[in-house]
Structures are given as structure tokens and as C-alpha cells.
Design a protein around this motif. Structure first.
Motif, mmCIF file in Angstrom:
data_model
loop_
_atom_site.group_PDB
_atom_site.id
_atom_site.type_symbol
_atom_site.label_atom_id
_atom_site.label_comp_id
_atom_site.label_asym_id
_atom_site.label_seq_id
_atom_site.Cartn_x
_atom_site.Cartn_y
_atom_site.Cartn_z
ATOM 1 N N PRO A 263 0.832 -1.213 0.000
ATOM 2 C CA PRO A 263 0.000 0.000 0.000
ATOM 3 C C PRO A 263 0.861 1.254 0.000
ATOM 4 C CG PRO A 263 -0.027 -1.063 2.156
ATOM 5 C CD PRO A 263 0.668 -2.006 1.226
ATOM 6 N N LEU A 264 0.280 2.334 -0.517
ATOM 7 C CA LEU A 264 0.985 3.600 -0.614
ATOM 8 C C LEU A 264 0.891 4.371 0.704
ATOM 9 C CD1 LEU A 264 -0.386 4.692 -4.095
ATOM 10 C CD2 LEU A 264 1.882 3.782 -3.620
ATOM 11 N N PRO A 265 1.965 5.036 1.112
ATOM 12 C CA PRO A 265 1.900 5.831 2.338
ATOM 13 C C PRO A 265 1.084 7.104 2.132
ATOM 14 C CG PRO A 265 4.019 6.147 1.267
ATOM 15 C CD PRO A 265 3.293 5.081 0.481
ATOM 16 N N VAL A 266 0.433 7.549 3.201
ATOM 17 C CA VAL A 266 -0.322 8.803 3.197
ATOM 18 C C VAL A 266 0.286 9.704 4.274
ATOM 19 C CG1 VAL A 266 -2.573 9.906 3.412
ATOM 20 C CG2 VAL A 266 -2.400 7.581 2.487
ATOM 21 N N HIS A 267 0.630 10.933 3.894
ATOM 22 C CA HIS A 267 1.260 11.874 4.810
ATOM 23 C C HIS A 267 0.513 13.204 4.825
ATOM 24 C CE1 HIS A 267 4.715 9.182 3.883
ATOM 25 N NE2 HIS A 267 5.107 9.467 5.106
ATOM 26 N N ILE A 268 0.689 13.927 5.914
ATOM 27 C CA ILE A 268 0.315 15.339 5.962
ATOM 28 C C ILE A 268 1.607 16.117 6.153
ATOM 29 C CG2 ILE A 268 -0.153 15.374 8.461
ATOM 30 C CD1 ILE A 268 -2.535 17.270 7.780
ATOM 31 N N LEU A 269 1.769 17.191 5.382
ATOM 32 C CA LEU A 269 3.042 17.902 5.331
ATOM 33 C C LEU A 269 2.865 19.390 5.589
ATOM 34 C CD1 LEU A 269 2.823 15.859 2.582
ATOM 35 C CD2 LEU A 269 5.246 16.358 2.563
ATOM 36 N N HIS A 270 3.947 19.992 6.069
ATOM 37 C CA HIS A 270 4.020 21.448 6.131
ATOM 38 C C HIS A 270 5.482 21.858 6.016
ATOM 39 C CE1 HIS A 270 5.564 21.625 10.320
ATOM 40 N NE2 HIS A 270 4.761 20.597 10.544
ATOM 41 N N ALA A 271 5.706 23.104 5.696
ATOM 42 C CA ALA A 271 7.066 23.611 5.551
ATOM 43 C C ALA A 271 7.731 23.721 6.923
ATOM 44 C CB ALA A 271 7.051 24.977 4.863
#
Length: 301
Positions: A263-271
Motif C-alpha cells: 500500500p501507498l503511504p499517506v502523509h500530511i506535510l508542512h514547511a
């Protein structure tokens, strides 16, 4: 002369690579931009830029000045945000980016509940299957599905997403039983024409790609692909959440689960920022657990 404005114009000119590109970004005439940078050079009594017909480069004085100007502009921006209350109270505009269908199904409900709690925040929810540039300030927060390239962005892993092959029961009734990926060659297929994070991936059993039958239909959106698959026009490969509702309702059937890749990873990102504004921190705290729960729920469907 507004020296802060001139510093900012100089920074944009070097970052964009030309006077014309910087002027377009700032929405000012090229002549205005070059005049203000020229006035800055006159004020300093030193040339900052080496101008040629094709390239722009910095003089030695310009290199030293640019480094200091970047620090000053960053400090001024932080002071202004602090004065506006962004670091004490969750206020202001927050830009959140997410894949189009995932954002509508899973991020928008979180945004709705978040806005009910924080009246001082407004959210610009950008739904696109293309990745925005967080480092350039195009968004404050982004949700992404798929492997992340190396970067200095701060990423929090939320879970994973399967890539699945689905077809309608009506289509499957007209064909022999599908027990191996090679059996897909006997079925018509539906192709997505937009870039997706699952465009290429490994599958188990030593195969590097899913075989497919004749492509009978190409569509530009996942919603159209699901609709077409429900209408028995072909087999389609999607991210699991995109087909979850149709699978739960029995309008589509899952194929070859034993052959799915990782399965593909799911991320939440910010600078990476020295200090996150309260609006950003509050949204991250609010959204992370809810998105994890959504991903787990989809995984069980």
C-alpha cells in the motif's frame, strides 16, 4: 524609497531569474521593478546586480546584501504575523491542499468541523491531483498519497492506501473467473488520463505490472472511472478510497486482492518553520487523528 519593498523586489528577481519573471510575480511593470532596484543601488552606493542580455548575477556586495535582506524580510514577516495574533490566537487564512477526490471525501468534512470551532480562521481548500510547492508558500498544509521525494518538508505519516483492481458484477458475469493477473487480458479496461500516485507500482508474485485487456475507454477523473466501471465498460485500477462506496454497495467487485502490491503511504506535510502559527498547529492537531481514523475505516471496507 521603500527599502523593504526594494529588498523584496531584489529577492524575487534573483529567485525568479529575471526582471520580467519577478515583475510578473509581483504584478508590476518591469520598468517599475528595475527602477526601484536601481534606486536601492543608488542609495547604497554599490552595484548589486551584474546585468546582461541573458543572465542576472550578483556582485560580491550583492551577495552579502541579499543574504541580509532575506533575514530582514523573514523577521519582518514574523513580527507582522505575531502582531496580527497568528502566534497567540488561531486566526487568519490557512491554505490546505489535498488530492481532489480524497479531499472532497475525507478532508472537507474535517475542514467543516474545524471552521465551526475556530471563527477567526478562514480556509482555502485546494483540491488538485498535482502536488503544490509548499516550500514556495503555495499552501500551508498538504495531504499526499504516495512515496515522498527527499525534501526538508515536515511529514507526518497518517496511514496507507491500497491500490485495487475493480469491475462490475455485470461485466464479470460475462467472462471467465478472474483468478490471476494474466486473466485480466480477457477483459476490457478503463484508463485514467490524469497523473496518479499509483501510476506505477510493484505487485507480488514476481510481476512488475498488471496485465490489461483492450483499453475501451479513457477518462480524465476518478469519478468518471468509477461511473464507467459501474456501467460494466471495463476493469479499472484505482486507489481503494476512490472505489470504497461502490464496493460497499456491491456496484463494484474487488479483484485479485492477493496480488496487490504494497500500500501507498499517506502523509500530511508542512514547511519547516521556526515557529508554527497557531492556525497551522491547531489544524494539524485537529486533522491528524481524524484522517488516521478515515484511512483505517477505508482499509476495512
Amino acid at each position: 524609497m521603500d527599502r523593504l519593498e526594494a529588498m523584496s523586489l531584489l529577492i524575487d528577481t534573483l529567485d525568479e531569474g529575471s526582471f520580467s519573471a519577478a515583475a510578473k510575480k509581483r504584478g508590476v511593470p518591469v520598468a517599475t521593478l528595475t527602477r526601484k532596484i536601481g534606486q536601492l543601488e543608488q542609495h547604497l552606493g554599490a552595484a548589486l546586480l551584474v546585468r546582461s542580455t541573458r543572465t542576472l548575477s550578483l556582485t560580491d556586495a550583492g551577495q552579502r546584501y541579499l543574504a541580509g535582506a532575506r533575514q530582514i524580510i523573514t523577521q519582518v514577516s514574523e513580527v507582522e504575523r505575531e502582531a496580527a495574533g497568528e502566534f497567540q490566537e488561531p486566526t487568519g487564512r490557512l491554505v490546505v491542499s489535498a488530492p481532489r477526490m480524497f479531499g472532497r471525501l475525507h478532508v472537507l468534512p474535517i475542514v467543516r468541523d474545524f471552521l465551526q470551532l475556530y471563527e477567526g480562521i478562514t480556509i482555502d481548500l485546494q483540491l488538485s491531483d498535482s502536488n503544490v510547492d509548499l516550500a514556495a508558500g503555495a499552501a500551508d498544509i498538504a495531504v499526499r498519497i504516495g512515496a515522498l521525494p527527499d525534501s526538508n518538508l515536515v511529514a507526518t505519516r497518517l496511514g496507507t492506501m491500497r491500490t485495487v483492481v475493480v469491475a462490475s458484477p455485470a461485466l464479470l458475469d460475462r467472462h471467465t473467473k478472474i483468478e490471476h493477473p494474466d486473466d485480466l487480458k480477457s477483459l476490457p479496461s478503463i484508463k485514467l488520463t490524469l497523473p496518479t500516485p499509483n501510476a506505477t507500482h510493484e505487485v507480488r508474485k514476481g510481476q512488475s505490472d498488471w496485465p490489461e485487456g483492450q483499453v475501451r475507454l479513457r477518462v480524465p477523473s476518478t469519478e468518471a472511472a468509477v461511473d464507467a466501471a459501474e456501467a460494466a465498460l471495463g476493469v479499472v485500477r484505482l486507489l481503494h478510497y476512490q472505489a470504497a462506496a461502490a464496493l460497499s454497495a456491491g456496484r463494484l467487485q474487488l479483484l485479485l486482492a492477493a496480488f496487490e502490491g504494497e500500500p501507498l503511504p499517506v502523509h500530511i506535510l508542512h514547511a519547516p518553520l521556526p515557529q508554527l502559527p497557531q492556525k497551522t498547529r491547531r489544524f494539524l492537531d485537529f486533522a491528524n487523528g481524524r484522517l488516521r481514523a478515515s484511512l483505517m475505516s477505508v482499509g476495512k471496507a
